[in-house]
Motif scaffolding. Structure first.
Motif, PDB file in Angstrom:
ATOM      1  N   ARG A  85      -7.599  -0.626   0.567  1.00 56.45           N
ATOM      2  CA  ARG A  85      -8.044  -0.603  -0.832  1.00 56.45           C
ATOM      3  C   ARG A  85      -8.179   0.816  -1.384  1.00 56.45           C
ATOM      4  O   ARG A  85      -8.372   0.999  -2.584  1.00 56.45           O
ATOM      5  CB  ARG A  85      -9.370  -1.353  -0.978  1.00 56.45           C
ATOM      6  CG  ARG A  85      -9.236  -2.858  -0.814  1.00 56.45           C
ATOM      7  CD  ARG A  85     -10.494  -3.604  -1.272  1.00 56.45           C
ATOM      8  NE  ARG A  85     -10.341  -5.016  -1.025  1.00 56.45           N
ATOM      9  CZ  ARG A  85     -10.937  -5.696  -0.052  1.00 56.45           C
ATOM     10  NH1 ARG A  85     -11.756  -5.067   0.778  1.00 56.45           N
ATOM     11  NH2 ARG A  85     -10.747  -6.976   0.104  1.00 56.45           N
ATOM     12  N   GLN A  86      -8.060   1.814  -0.530  1.00 55.29           N
ATOM     13  CA  GLN A  86      -8.108   3.193  -1.022  1.00 55.29           C
ATOM     14  C   GLN A  86      -6.849   3.547  -1.820  1.00 55.29           C
ATOM     15  O   GLN A  86      -6.841   4.522  -2.570  1.00 55.29           O
ATOM     16  CB  GLN A  86      -8.255   4.164   0.154  1.00 55.29           C
ATOM     17  CG  GLN A  86      -7.037   4.223   1.073  1.00 55.29           C
ATOM     18  CD  GLN A  86      -7.231   5.165   2.231  1.00 55.29           C
ATOM     19  OE1 GLN A  86      -7.138   6.388   2.048  1.00 55.29           O
ATOM     20  NE2 GLN A  86      -7.519   4.619   3.404  1.00 55.29           N
ATOM     21  N   ARG A 119      -4.600  -2.032  -4.511  1.00 57.13           N
ATOM     22  CA  ARG A 119      -5.599  -2.653  -5.382  1.00 57.13           C
ATOM     23  C   ARG A 119      -4.924  -3.415  -6.517  1.00 57.13           C
ATOM     24  O   ARG A 119      -5.352  -4.506  -6.897  1.00 57.13           O
ATOM     25  CB  ARG A 119      -6.563  -1.596  -5.930  1.00 57.13           C
ATOM     26  CG  ARG A 119      -7.417  -0.931  -4.867  1.00 57.13           C
ATOM     27  CD  ARG A 119      -8.586  -0.170  -5.496  1.00 57.13           C
ATOM     28  NE  ARG A 119      -8.148   0.855  -6.435  1.00 57.13           N
ATOM     29  CZ  ARG A 119      -7.868   2.115  -6.092  1.00 57.13           C
ATOM     30  NH1 ARG A 119      -7.941   2.479  -4.812  1.00 57.13           N
ATOM     31  NH2 ARG A 119      -7.516   2.998  -7.007  1.00 57.13           N
ATOM     32  N   GLU A 120      -3.850  -2.841  -7.073  1.00 49.75           N
ATOM     33  CA  GLU A 120      -3.108  -3.523  -8.139  1.00 49.75           C
ATOM     34  C   GLU A 120      -2.463  -4.803  -7.613  1.00 49.75           C
ATOM     35  O   GLU A 120      -2.399  -5.816  -8.318  1.00 49.75           O
ATOM     36  CB  GLU A 120      -2.051  -2.582  -8.706  1.00 49.75           C
ATOM     37  CG  GLU A 120      -2.645  -1.417  -9.498  1.00 49.75           C
ATOM     38  CD  GLU A 120      -1.587  -0.424  -9.940  1.00 49.75           C
ATOM     39  OE1 GLU A 120      -0.448  -0.490  -9.393  1.00 49.75           O
ATOM     40  OE2 GLU A 120      -1.884   0.417 -10.817  1.00 49.75           O
ATOM     41  N   LYS A 162      -8.916   1.883  12.523  1.00 51.48           N
ATOM     42  CA  LYS A 162      -8.229   0.624  12.271  1.00 51.48           C
ATOM     43  C   LYS A 162      -7.721   0.610  10.839  1.00 51.48           C
ATOM     44  O   LYS A 162      -8.243   1.327   9.977  1.00 51.48           O
ATOM     45  CB  LYS A 162      -9.135  -0.583  12.527  1.00 51.48           C
ATOM     46  CG  LYS A 162     -10.303  -0.699  11.573  1.00 51.48           C
ATOM     47  CD  LYS A 162     -11.105  -1.975  11.866  1.00 51.48           C
ATOM     48  CE  LYS A 162     -12.284  -2.106  10.894  1.00 51.48           C
ATOM     49  NZ  LYS A 162     -13.048  -3.366  11.134  1.00 51.48           N
ATOM     50  N   ILE A 163      -6.707  -0.187  10.613  1.00 49.63           N
ATOM     51  CA  ILE A 163      -6.153  -0.352   9.271  1.00 49.63           C
ATOM     52  C   ILE A 163      -6.301  -1.817   8.888  1.00 49.63           C
ATOM     53  O   ILE A 163      -5.611  -2.685   9.428  1.00 49.63           O
ATOM     54  CB  ILE A 163      -4.668   0.062   9.222  1.00 49.63           C
ATOM     55  CG1 ILE A 163      -4.506   1.531   9.607  1.00 49.63           C
ATOM     56  CG2 ILE A 163      -4.095  -0.178   7.828  1.00 49.63           C
ATOM     57  CD1 ILE A 163      -3.058   1.997   9.664  1.00 49.63           C
ATOM     58  N   ASP A 164      -7.247  -2.104   8.023  1.00 52.96           N
ATOM     59  CA  ASP A 164      -7.468  -3.468   7.566  1.00 52.96           C
ATOM     60  C   ASP A 164      -7.443  -3.500   6.045  1.00 52.96           C
ATOM     61  O   ASP A 164      -7.127  -2.498   5.390  1.00 52.96           O
ATOM     62  CB  ASP A 164      -8.795  -4.019   8.116  1.00 52.96           C
ATOM     63  CG  ASP A 164      -9.996  -3.146   7.755  1.00 52.96           C
ATOM     64  OD1 ASP A 164      -9.840  -2.238   6.893  1.00 52.96           O
ATOM     65  OD2 ASP A 164     -11.079  -3.362   8.312  1.00 52.96           O
ATOM     66  N   ALA A 223       0.822  -1.217   0.000  1.00 53.29           N
ATOM     67  CA  ALA A 223       0.000   0.000   0.000  1.00 53.29           C
ATOM     68  C   ALA A 223       0.852   1.262   0.000  1.00 53.29           C
ATOM     69  O   ALA A 223       0.321   2.377  -0.019  1.00 53.29           O
ATOM     70  CB  ALA A 223      -0.930   0.000   1.215  1.00 53.29           C
ATOM     71  N   GLY A 224       2.179   1.096   0.045  1.00 52.21           N
ATOM     72  CA  GLY A 224       3.071   2.249   0.025  1.00 52.21           C
ATOM     73  C   GLY A 224       3.196   2.947   1.357  1.00 52.21           C
ATOM     74  O   GLY A 224       3.585   4.129   1.412  1.00 52.21           O
TER      75      GLY A 224
END
Length: 273
Positions: A70-71, A76-77, A63-65, A36-37
């Motif tokens: 996916r944002q 997503r890639e 929370k980070i799930d 996710a960078g």
């Protein structure tokens, strides 16, 4: 952050038994955050937060799930690449993977558990549909596969031949025959109650024996289980579900159709680089 994990929690394994559950979760969290960078590998064994990750922390998300990650386009890639790779391997693209928060190991464990449960249920129904004579053969094959009864010929000559007051057979506890185990095997549909266990226990006493196994394709009542636990003789109750489980564990009545190896990077190989 200190999770204050107990030794038991740290040592809990994945259902597959291939790795500690906590270590697996940490490993995949690291992978997801990198994809996710939000993190990057500064060098081997060292992770550093990115500017994006620092900005995100300042927002104090609840929370980070997976859904949250996916944002980010990169994440997503990453998921698309994973799904495409799975499709190339299986020939079927499972859209449900996109919406799942399971790690790949979790997904494998869930699929294995479903296959295993279905197999055990089908196996038990198959055993129930066979003749009493065939059920005796199942009992013989299972006991020998578990290391009891000496040779199969020895076990076959012992099980199903006694018929003495609730005893269906007598088998060796080990190949040398240092002790014996008395067997009662019933291919029943109804619940096995306390009277049947009492009858079996009485038969053991009549033989001055103290070890017995009562195997059935059905279930035992609570009274039967309680009685088996309080008497001096050691009687093991093996119901239909346990019977099917042991049959699968010891490859009795089942055939292997595939083996899948799960591998990970060997960090020792890259040590010193």
């Amino acid at each position: 952050m200190d999770f204050i994990l107990t030794d038991a929690e740290r040592s809990e394994m994945l259902p597959s038994g291939t790795a500690p559950l906590f270590d697996n979760r940490v490993g995949w969290a690291r992978t997801y955050l990198k994809q996710a960078g939000l993190l990057y590998s500064a060098k081997r064994g060292i992770l550093q937060i990115t500017d994006r990750g620092a900005d995100l922390l300042r927002q104090s998300p609840a929370k980070i799930d997976v859904e949250f990650l996916r944002q980010f386009k990169e994440f997503r890639e990453f998921q698309v690449r994973r799904r495409t790779k799975d499709a190339d391997t299986s020939g079927v693209l499972d859209i449900s993977t996109e919406m799942s928060d399971q790690t790949p190991e979790d997904a494998l464990a869930t699929a294995y558990s479903t296959l295993r449960n279905n197999l055990e249920a089908d196996l038990l129904e198959q055993v129930k549909s066979m003749s009493p004579a065939f059920f005796e053969r199942v009992v013989i094959d299972l006991l020998v596969a578990m290391g009891y009864g000496g040779s199969r010929q020895d076990a076959a000559s012992a099980v199903g031949k006694s018929g003495d007051g609730g005893i269906d057979g007598i088998i060796k506890e080990d190949r040398l025959g240092l002790d014996v185990i008395y067997v009662q095997a019933k291919r029943w549909d109804g619940t096995v109650g306390r009277p049947e266990i009492q009858k079996f226990a009485g038969a053991l006493q009549g033989q001055r024996a103290n070890k017995g196994v009562f195997i059935t394709t059905s279930v035992f009542s609570k009274d039967a289980e309680d009685y088996a636990n309080i008497i001096s003789s050691k009687i093991i109750l093996l119901d239909g579900k346990q019977l099917a489980k042991f049959m699968v564990d010891h490859n009795v009545g089942v055939a292997q159709v595939g083996v899948y190896e799960i591998k990970k990077i060997d960090s020792d190989y890259f040590e010193g680089e």
